[in-house]
Design a protein around this motif. Structure first.
Motif, PDB file in Angstrom:
ATOM      1  N   ARG A 282       0.834  -1.208   0.000  1.00 43.03           N
ATOM      2  CA  ARG A 282       0.000   0.000   0.000  1.00 43.03           C
ATOM      3  C   ARG A 282       0.865   1.252   0.000  1.00 43.03           C
ATOM      4  O   ARG A 282       0.564   2.231  -0.688  1.00 43.03           O
ATOM      5  CB  ARG A 282      -0.937  -0.021   1.202  1.00 43.03           C
ATOM      6  N   HIS A 283       1.950   1.229   0.797  1.00 47.36           N
ATOM      7  CA  HIS A 283       2.851   2.379   0.844  1.00 47.36           C
ATOM      8  C   HIS A 283       3.513   2.611  -0.508  1.00 47.36           C
ATOM      9  O   HIS A 283       3.601   3.753  -0.995  1.00 47.36           O
ATOM     10  CB  HIS A 283       3.924   2.155   1.918  1.00 47.36           C
ATOM     11  N   ASP A 284       3.982   1.524  -1.149  1.00 46.22           N
ATOM     12  CA  ASP A 284       4.619   1.652  -2.455  1.00 46.22           C
ATOM     13  C   ASP A 284       3.643   2.186  -3.493  1.00 46.22           C
ATOM     14  O   ASP A 284       4.018   2.997  -4.360  1.00 46.22           O
ATOM     15  CB  ASP A 284       5.167   0.300  -2.910  1.00 46.22           C
ATOM     16  N   LEU A 285       2.390   1.735  -3.407  1.00 44.10           N
ATOM     17  CA  LEU A 285       1.388   2.191  -4.355  1.00 44.10           C
ATOM     18  C   LEU A 285       1.103   3.671  -4.183  1.00 44.10           C
ATOM     19  O   LEU A 285       0.997   4.420  -5.159  1.00 44.10           O
ATOM     20  CB  LEU A 285       0.103   1.376  -4.190  1.00 44.10           C
ATOM     21  N   ARG A 286       0.995   4.116  -2.904  1.00 44.66           N
ATOM     22  CA  ARG A 286       0.756   5.547  -2.662  1.00 44.66           C
ATOM     23  C   ARG A 286       1.922   6.376  -3.187  1.00 44.66           C
ATOM     24  O   ARG A 286       1.734   7.441  -3.790  1.00 44.66           O
ATOM     25  CB  ARG A 286       0.574   5.797  -1.159  1.00 44.66           C
ATOM     26  N   SER A 287       3.151   5.909  -2.955  1.00 42.09           N
ATOM     27  CA  SER A 287       4.322   6.635  -3.427  1.00 42.09           C
ATOM     28  C   SER A 287       4.326   6.749  -4.942  1.00 42.09           C
ATOM     29  O   SER A 287       4.652   7.788  -5.513  1.00 42.09           O
ATOM     30  CB  SER A 287       5.602   5.947  -2.949  1.00 42.09           C
ATOM     31  N   GLU A 288       3.947   5.651  -5.594  1.00 41.62           N
ATOM     32  CA  GLU A 288       3.903   5.659  -7.055  1.00 41.62           C
ATOM     33  C   GLU A 288       2.848   6.621  -7.564  1.00 41.62           C
ATOM     34  O   GLU A 288       3.073   7.378  -8.527  1.00 41.62           O
ATOM     35  CB  GLU A 288       3.615   4.240  -7.560  1.00 41.62           C
ATOM     36  N   LEU A 289       1.684   6.644  -6.911  1.00 45.66           N
ATOM     37  CA  LEU A 289       0.619   7.573  -7.309  1.00 45.66           C
ATOM     38  C   LEU A 289       1.039   9.015  -7.082  1.00 45.66           C
ATOM     39  O   LEU A 289       0.784   9.895  -7.907  1.00 45.66           O
ATOM     40  CB  LEU A 289      -0.666   7.263  -6.540  1.00 45.66           C
ATOM     41  N   ASP A 290       1.696   9.254  -5.945  1.00 46.35           N
ATOM     42  CA  ASP A 290       2.147  10.615  -5.650  1.00 46.35           C
ATOM     43  C   ASP A 290       3.161  11.099  -6.675  1.00 46.35           C
ATOM     44  O   ASP A 290       3.180  12.275  -7.059  1.00 46.35           O
ATOM     45  CB  ASP A 290       2.765  10.683  -4.253  1.00 46.35           C
TER      46      ASP A 290
END
Length: 309
Positions: A282-290
């Motif tokens: 989830r953290h990696d996905l948020r970072s990628e979206l950001d």
């Protein structure tokens, strides 16, 4: 002389499948058999008419069970008892064989006089209803690469289905009949009892049995793999609990208690690790979206700030 093989065809209000099953048996290259069609709660006249129109009618005996008095195990026991043959096999109405199934399995048991049963490589045949008929739409191997019937593997999950196993009728004198308290897994339960004292042979290689599955079917057209999902789970637990109780009576509860504790610890560890991995993803996905959608990142931060006020 009596026939060598008794073929028990369990059927329940599925005339098209019954016709197909009888035609499938007629296509065998081995012909020294007797067929017992067990009509489990269906219309007797309809079943008799289908049998009379088949190419194997002279080899068929029909047993009718009144609606509500049968079930998978009752039907199996009724058919095997009526067959009166040294070798028996269950051919449920929707499954099929390679034309050499009987010839090869009978020959194997003749060559292995001390083996109680033999199973064959099996393919799953997926069917869908098209134009009012059930049509094959795909195949997949059932336990691809399997080379033998292993007690250890069988204790984990069933690796054989009735259409794939020819066995000696004397098995029932030694280990008992199909358990009529079960609504499903009756074949697995029987195989486990056989494997306690003997081995089930296996013919690897070319598939000689075909197990039909219809995932989208409902009602009478559904096969037990899907129609009896809940019953499978309940009866699976019942068979395991019964075996565990037998162990505890003989050996005491020490080892099962210890194994249960280890199982609980393992589950807790797996759950924790799953949560850690999920949080990381989830953290990696948020970072990628950001990184790629900064506008939406600012929107999310603004919403969090407003909720804190």
């Amino acid at each position: 002389m009596p026939s060598r093989v008794g073929i028990v065809v369990r059927t329940r209000r599925r005339p098209d499948f019954l016709r197909r099953a009888l035609a499938d048996v007629a296509a065998q290259t081995f012909h020294d058999y007797r067929i017992v069609v067990v009509n489990d709660g269906g219309d007797p006249d309809e079943v008799e008419a289908i049998v009379a129109a088949s190419d194997v009618r002279d080899a068929v005996q029909v047993q009718h069970i009144a609606d509500g008095e049968g079930g998978r195990c009752v039907a199996a026991n009724t058919g095997v008892r009526d067959a009166g043959t040294d070798l028996v096999v269950l051919h449920d109405d929707d499954d099929r064989w390679h034309p050499e199934f009987l010839a090869r399995t009978v020959a194997w048991l003749d060559d292995h006089a001390h083996s109680p049963a033999v199973a064959v490589s099996t393919e799953i045949v997926y069917e869908e209803q098209r134009g009012g008929t059930w049509t094959e739409v795909g195949r997949a191997p059932f336990w691809a690469g399997m080379q033998r019937i292993s007690l250890g593997e069988m204790m984990s999950v069933n690796r054989a289905v009735p259409i794939s196993v020819l066995y000696r009728r004397s098995v029932h004198d030694e280990v008992g009949w199909y358990d009529e308290t079960l609504d499903a897994v009756e074949d697995w339960d029987l195989y486990l009892r056989i494997l306690r004292t003997g081995e089930i042979g296996f013919l690897p290689g070319e598939a000689l049995a075909f197990w039909a599955q219809r995932p989208d079917a409902t009602g009478l057209d559904a096969n037990s793999m899907f129609a009896l999902t809940e019953a499978h789970a309940v009866d699976d637990a019942r068979v395991r609990d019964r075996a565990l109780a037998e162990w505890v009576r003989r050996e005491g509860p020490g080892l099962p208690l210890y194994m249960a504790s280890l199982q609980a610890e393992l589950k807790a560890h797996v759950d924790r690790r799953f949560e850690e991995v999920s949080a990381g993803l989830r953290h990696d996905l948020r970072s990628e979206l950001d990184a790629h959608q900064p506008f939406w990142s600012r929107v999310r931060r603004l919403r969090r700030g407003l909720r804190r006020r």
